[in-house]
Design an enzyme around this catalytic site. Structure first.
Site, short mmCIF file in Angstrom:
data_model
loop_
_atom_site.label_atom_id
_atom_site.label_comp_id
_atom_site.label_asym_id
_atom_site.label_seq_id
_atom_site.Cartn_x
_atom_site.Cartn_y
_atom_site.Cartn_z
N CYS A 51 -3.05 6.87 5.92
CA CYS A 51 -3.00 6.66 4.61
C CYS A 51 -4.97 6.94 3.94
O CYS A 51 -4.65 7.13 2.60
CB CYS A 51 -3.20 5.38 4.00
SG CYS A 51 -4.08 3.72 5.32
N GLU A 102 0.48 -1.01 0.17
CA GLU A 102 -0.58 0.05 -0.33
C GLU A 102 1.07 0.89 0.11
O GLU A 102 1.77 1.54 1.00
CB GLU A 102 -0.86 0.21 1.44
CG GLU A 102 -2.06 1.29 1.40
CD GLU A 102 -2.30 1.46 3.01
OE1 GLU A 102 -1.80 2.84 3.10
OE2 GLU A 102 -2.47 0.53 3.39
#
Length: 501
Positions: free
Chosen positions: A297, A260
């Site tokens: 995030c 990610e």
């Protein structure tokens, strides 16, 4: 108490050379520096452990996962204290993250016990079928082998030593080698102690978990290139993640890299929503943007709106809300430095208007708000790059066509959001086919910060949000990353894996 050592297959291993953490206050703690040799020892121990752990029952693994959760809970106060010292995160945030960490371990235990994730299939034999008979074929998901996990800087618990990647791999039946993050080695040390206690209590092979702290790039490269490692879980920067991804692909035996890597998580504010609740949207975005100093995030860094009076009022309201937010301590000095550099780059870009400029230094972050036009956004790719921290940008489109062009220009995202009200449905219907191609999770009338750990969660997306668009790093579906389907044809019952009997 901190060991200051690596955990390698049940042994606490020190080193002559050490590194120090970067406490917000108080004395620094020192930890052994990792080496390529330790990586080799850990990977070989993980492979040895796989011959027992990879063939353990789902019940045995569920008991182990719950034991890890209990041992982490037992060290909750100590973990929270060192976490506050190392990261600057507030006590409430760390307590909540600890609960998420233990909660997902228990959720995964329940999930594997139910067995649905195995996707078991059976096509029965048809010996009399013409022109050719069909054999009996059974399918089940099987663990792939040792998995490497890189701890994340922004989640010292939920995405690190015993976080989602580790929990998913252990649930699948895969031993884990963790490369601890240097931003919070103390937290990693204590959590490793908890896992070791669970290993001893459950009688699991000690090679099922190892953790290596610190070390230079060669250590990280050795982790992903070791021939016994069969997959990698990673949460971090685009540059670092892409380098590791390329190493995984270049191996003699390429392996999957589940990374990610970054996202600006754009929000599209449609006219009806702005007209009905612009002040509430402004307050909501300001809160989401600055939560945890913007170090999530899923931080929604971009808002897109059509040019109108309501949009201007919204921008002014956001600026007023952000102006009330004081300086917040960032996770590391390096992250703070990158945030200062990023804000300066955006502020100096052509066609960008400073709505709210603040002042921050050292390890602190204060919010910034910028405004630009769709034409500038589409012409300048640098404006689309993530700035990790509480920086917001409003992109003003002159018409629906420009808004759709902005959506189409997006690279892969973790999330995209539509804020809509009565009368916005037609415009939202035009956006939806674009946004679902761009993001792993599409929201309506909400803010993406906060990722629910559940069966239906998707935390991933097209590149560069993640390196594997078919996977998620949060939720029970994440276990499937570390499994592969195996078919068994005409196999005697005694030779089938237990999950197929």
């Amino acid at each position: 108490m901190l060991t200051g050592k690596h955990l390698i297959a049940g042994q606490w291993v020190g080193a002559v050379k050490t590194f120090a953490n970067e406490p917000v206050q108080g004395e620094a703690d020192h930890f052994a520096i990792g080496s390529v040799e330790l990586v080799d020892q850990a990977a070989k121990a993980a492979e040895e452990a796989f011959w027992s752990y990879g063939y353990s029952t789902r019940t045995e693994r569920a008991v182990f996962l719950r034991a890890i959760a209990d041992e982490i809970d037992a060290r909750g106060d100590e973990t929270t204290a060192i976490g506050m010292k190392e990261t600057g995160l507030p006590e409430a945030r760390l307590i909540g993250e600890l609960g998420r960490t233990t909660g997902q371990l228990k959720l995964f235990a329940d999930h594997i016990e139910s067995g649905g994730y195995l996707d078991r299939r059976h096509d029965e034999a048809l010996p009399d079928r013409a022109p050719l008979p069909r054999p009996s074929i059974k399918l089940v998901q099987r663990p792939i082998g040792p998995v490497a996990v890189f701890g994340a800087s922004n989640f010292p618990l939920a995405f690190s030593t015993a976080g989602g990647d580790t929990a998913a791999a252990l649930a699948a039946g895969c031993p884990v080698v963790v490369k601890g993050h240097s931003a919070h080695p103390g937290v990693s040390d204590i959590v490793a102690q908890a896992i070791y206690a669970a290993i001893k209590a459950c009688g699991v092979h000690p090679g099922v978990f190892s953790q290596i702290q610190g070390g230079d790039r060669a250590v990280g490269q050795a982790v992903v290139q070791h021939p016994l490692i069969k997959a990698v879980g990673f949460t971090g920067s685009l540059g670092g993640g892409r380098a590791l991804f390329d190493l995984c692909a270049a191996r003699p035996e390429p392996i999957p890299f589940f990374g990610e890597l970054g996202s600006v998580n754009p929000m599209f504010l449609l006219p009806g929503a702005l007209a009905a609740r612009k002040d509430a949207l402004a307050d909501g975005w300001a809160g989401s943007l600055t939560m945890g100093a913007g170090q999530f995030c899923t931080n929604p860094g971009i808002a897109v709106a059509l040019a109108c009076d309501d949009a201007e009022a919204f921008i002014n309201a956001v600026g007023a809300a952000l102006e009330k937010v004081g300086a917040q301590t960032m996770l590391t000095e390096g992250i703070a430095s990158a945030y200062h550099t990023g804000t300066a780059r955006v502020a100096s870009s052509a066609g960008v208007e400073n709505v709210l400029s603040t002042s921050c230094d050292l390890r602190n972050a204060t919010p910034y708000l910028f405004k630009t036009t769709a034409k500038e956004w589409l012409a300048n790719e640098e404006l689309r790059e993530e700035v990790f921290g509480p920086l917001g940008m409003v992109v003003v489109a002159e018409n629906t066509e420009e808004m759709l062009s902005i959506a189409k220009s997006l690279v892969g995202q973790l999330t995209c959001t539509i804020h809509l009200d009565h009368g916005d449905t037609e415009m939202a219907q035009c956006l939806m086919p674009i946004l679902e191609r761009k993001a792993g999770r599409v929201l309506a009338n909400g803010f993406p910060t906060g990722v629910e750990v559940c069966d239906s969660m998707v935390h991933g997306g097209p590149y560069p949000a993640s390196t594997n668009f078919g996977a998620t790093s949060v939720g029970t579906l994440s276990i499937r990353r570390f499994l592969r389907p195996v078919g068994y044809q005409n196999m005697p019952e005694d030779l089938l894996p237990g999950d197929l009997k």
